[in-house]
Design a protein around this motif. Structure first.
Motif, PDB file in Angstrom:
ATOM      1  N   ALA A   1       0.783  -0.731   0.126  1.00 27.73           N
ATOM      2  CA  ALA A   1       0.791   0.353  -0.132  1.00 27.73           C
ATOM      3  C   ALA A   1       0.850   1.457   0.002  1.00 27.73           C
ATOM      4  N   GLU A   2       2.171   1.499   1.038  1.00 33.65           N
ATOM      5  CA  GLU A   2       2.900   2.560   0.921  1.00 33.65           C
ATOM      6  C   GLU A   2       3.505   2.497  -0.630  1.00 33.65           C
ATOM      7  N   GLU A   3       3.666   1.413  -1.250  1.00 30.35           N
ATOM      8  CA  GLU A   3       4.567   1.346  -2.434  1.00 30.35           C
ATOM      9  C   GLU A   3       3.870   2.366  -3.523  1.00 30.35           C
ATOM     10  N   LEU A   4       2.361   1.596  -3.697  1.00 31.44           N
ATOM     11  CA  LEU A   4       1.212   1.598  -4.393  1.00 31.44           C
ATOM     12  C   LEU A   4       1.057   3.916  -4.288  1.00 31.44           C
ATOM     13  N   VAL A   5       0.631   3.804  -2.746  1.00 25.72           N
ATOM     14  CA  VAL A   5       0.989   5.808  -2.855  1.00 25.72           C
ATOM     15  C   VAL A   5       2.006   5.976  -3.069  1.00 25.72           C
ATOM     16  N   ARG A   6       3.232   5.974  -3.067  1.00 23.10           N
ATOM     17  CA  ARG A   6       4.654   7.075  -3.910  1.00 23.10           C
ATOM     18  C   ARG A   6       4.525   6.723  -5.160  1.00 23.10           C
ATOM     19  N   SER A   7       3.937   5.444  -5.577  1.00 21.47           N
ATOM     20  CA  SER A   7       3.863   5.419  -7.336  1.00 21.47           C
ATOM     21  C   SER A   7       2.859   6.094  -7.587  1.00 21.47           C
ATOM     22  N   LEU A   8       1.898   6.637  -7.435  1.00 18.57           N
ATOM     23  CA  LEU A   8       0.639   7.526  -7.506  1.00 18.57           C
ATOM     24  C   LEU A   8       1.195   9.600  -7.443  1.00 18.57           C
TER      25      LEU A   8
ATOM     26  N   ALA B   1      -0.459  29.938 -15.669  1.00 18.02           N
ATOM     27  CA  ALA B   1      -0.615  29.264 -14.809  1.00 18.02           C
ATOM     28  C   ALA B   1      -1.520  30.494 -13.685  1.00 18.02           C
ATOM     29  N   ALA B   2      -1.749  31.681 -13.634  1.00 22.34           N
ATOM     30  CA  ALA B   2      -2.145  32.237 -12.258  1.00 22.34           C
ATOM     31  C   ALA B   2      -3.296  31.960 -11.863  1.00 22.34           C
ATOM     32  N   PRO B   3      -4.421  31.353 -12.397  1.00 21.81           N
ATOM     33  CA  PRO B   3      -5.803  31.195 -11.631  1.00 21.81           C
ATOM     34  C   PRO B   3      -5.535  29.830 -10.989  1.00 21.81           C
ATOM     35  N   LEU B   4      -4.491  28.835 -11.983  1.00 19.50           N
ATOM     36  CA  LEU B   4      -4.115  27.954 -11.094  1.00 19.50           C
ATOM     37  C   LEU B   4      -3.299  27.992  -9.466  1.00 19.50           C
ATOM     38  N   LEU B   5      -2.859  29.187  -9.443  1.00 19.11           N
ATOM     39  CA  LEU B   5      -2.012  29.248  -8.048  1.00 19.11           C
ATOM     40  C   LEU B   5      -3.133  29.752  -7.475  1.00 19.11           C
ATOM     41  N   GLY B   6      -4.349  30.270  -7.691  1.00 18.62           N
ATOM     42  CA  GLY B   6      -4.990  30.895  -6.865  1.00 18.62           C
ATOM     43  C   GLY B   6      -6.250  29.723  -6.511  1.00 18.62           C
ATOM     44  N   ASP B   7      -6.068  28.765  -6.872  1.00 18.56           N
ATOM     45  CA  ASP B   7      -7.517  27.455  -7.098  1.00 18.56           C
ATOM     46  C   ASP B   7      -6.514  26.978  -5.444  1.00 18.56           C
ATOM     47  N   GLU B   8      -7.457  26.224  -4.303  1.00 15.72           N
ATOM     48  CA  GLU B   8      -6.945  25.927  -3.050  1.00 15.72           C
ATOM     49  C   GLU B   8      -6.361  24.153  -3.289  1.00 15.72           C
ATOM     50  N   LEU B   9      -6.867  23.399  -4.168  1.00 14.16           N
ATOM     51  CA  LEU B   9      -7.340  22.272  -4.602  1.00 14.16           C
ATOM     52  C   LEU B   9      -5.922  22.568  -5.147  1.00 14.16           C
ATOM     53  N   VAL B  10      -5.617  22.821  -5.979  1.00 15.77           N
ATOM     54  CA  VAL B  10      -4.464  22.947  -7.429  1.00 15.77           C
ATOM     55  C   VAL B  10      -3.318  23.236  -6.400  1.00 15.77           C
ATOM     56  N   ALA B  11      -3.470  24.560  -5.393  1.00 13.92           N
ATOM     57  CA  ALA B  11      -2.039  25.077  -4.819  1.00 13.92           C
ATOM     58  C   ALA B  11      -1.426  24.361  -3.587  1.00 13.92           C
ATOM     59  N   SER B  12      -2.564  23.129  -3.227  1.00  9.99           N
ATOM     60  CA  SER B  12      -1.753  22.121  -1.881  1.00  9.99           C
ATOM     61  C   SER B  12      -1.171  21.088  -3.114  1.00  9.99           C
ATOM     62  N   LEU B  13      -1.897  21.305  -4.376  1.00  9.80           N
ATOM     63  CA  LEU B  13      -0.998  19.495  -5.244  1.00  9.80           C
ATOM     64  C   LEU B  13       0.180  19.886  -5.016  1.00  9.80           C
ATOM     65  N   LEU B  14       0.776  21.113  -5.469  1.00 15.23           N
ATOM     66  CA  LEU B  14       2.073  21.790  -5.977  1.00 15.23           C
ATOM     67  C   LEU B  14       3.127  22.239  -5.111  1.00 15.23           C
ATOM     68  N   VAL B  15       2.390  22.567  -3.327  1.00 11.79           N
ATOM     69  CA  VAL B  15       3.112  22.371  -2.442  1.00 11.79           C
ATOM     70  C   VAL B  15       3.095  20.838  -2.169  1.00 11.79           C
ATOM     71  N   LEU B  16       3.062  19.843  -2.049  1.00  9.89           N
ATOM     72  CA  LEU B  16       2.963  18.420  -1.529  1.00  9.89           C
ATOM     73  C   LEU B  16       3.753  17.707  -3.225  1.00  9.89           C
ATOM     74  N   HIS B  17       3.890  18.414  -3.862  1.00  7.74           N
ATOM     75  CA  HIS B  17       4.870  18.137  -4.833  1.00  7.74           C
ATOM     76  C   HIS B  17       6.548  18.621  -4.723  1.00  7.74           C
ATOM     77  N   ASP B  18       5.663  19.838  -4.208  1.00 10.85           N
ATOM     78  CA  ASP B  18       7.205  20.804  -3.789  1.00 10.85           C
ATOM     79  C   ASP B  18       7.689  20.698  -5.755  1.00 10.85           C
ATOM     80  N   LEU B  19       6.780  21.715  -5.695  1.00 10.86           N
ATOM     81  CA  LEU B  19       5.699  22.356  -7.229  1.00 10.86           C
ATOM     82  C   LEU B  19       5.784  23.460  -7.259  1.00 10.86           C
ATOM     83  N   HIS B  20       5.407  24.255  -6.391  1.00 12.98           N
ATOM     84  CA  HIS B  20       4.600  25.782  -6.427  1.00 12.98           C
ATOM     85  C   HIS B  20       5.549  26.814  -6.473  1.00 12.98           C
ATOM     86  N   PRO B  21       5.562  27.121  -7.636  1.00 16.50           N
ATOM     87  CA  PRO B  21       6.228  28.549  -8.030  1.00 16.50           C
ATOM     88  C   PRO B  21       6.476  29.975  -7.505  1.00 16.50           C
TER      89      PRO B  21
END
Length: 180
Positions: free
Chosen positions: A38-45, A68-88
């Motif tokens: 299960a942990e491997e599955l989560v890491r792979s996803l 990308a400006a509207p995406l950065l203001g969206d809570e869900l998208v912003a949280s995903l970008l931060v989670l993956h260390d991609l938020h600019p």
């Protein structure tokens, strides 16, 4: 994916907690192979979706303007970008964006303690407010915590300080008749 499915509200913080709960249940089940799978599955996803998000950001950054400006203001998208260390945006910019999303509370960032993850905020006058400090209670802290969870999850605690009250208003007028 239907339009109804695409528009279904998703809370990133709740989803993260749910994933952790499921992984903990699997770990507690006594089957270490199932828990490891299960942990491997989560890491792979996470890797897969992170790579997709990185590609999307790259493609958007090469487009003219600021797509990308509207995406950065969206809570869900912003949280995903931060989670993956991609938020600019840097942490301070994301904190400002989060506080700007709770305009009903006039909150200013004072200090961020990296070690504890505590953000100190100052509550001032709300837009059109009286400055009497009524906005500095739990409601302001809860609103800030909810916004920060999406835009700046490295903030683990919020301390709201009330703005110092201004000087007492002293009315100067004429004395009532006979008071002299």
């Amino acid at each position: 994916m239907s339009a109804a499915t695409a528009a279904a509200p998703v809370n990133a913080e709740q989803t993260g907690r749910r994933v952790e709960e499921v992984l903990e249940r699997l770990a507690a089940s006594g089957d270490p192979a199932a828990a490891a799978a299960a942990e491997e599955l989560v890491r792979s996803l996470m890797d897969f979706y992170g790579a997709g998000l990185a590609r999307i950001l790259h493609l958007l950054s090469s487009a003219p303007g600021e797509p990308a400006a509207p995406l950065l203001g969206d809570e869900l998208v912003a949280s995903l970008l931060v989670l993956h260390d991609l938020h600019p945006e840097d942490r301070d910019t994301r904190i400002a964006r989060a506080l700007g999303s709770v305009r009903e509370h006039a909150l200013d960032a004072v200090e961020f303690d990296e070690k504890s993850g505590t953000l100190t905020l100052r509550a001032g006058e709300a837009a059109g407010g009286c400055g009497c400090g009524s906005d500095s209670g739990a409601g302001a802290r809860e609103a800030a915590e909810a916004a920060l969870a999406c835009f700046a999850p490295e903030v683990r605690a919020v301390d709201v300080q009330t703005a110092p009250k201004g000087p007492t208003l002293l009315q100067i007028g004429t004395a009532p008749t006979g008071a002299r």
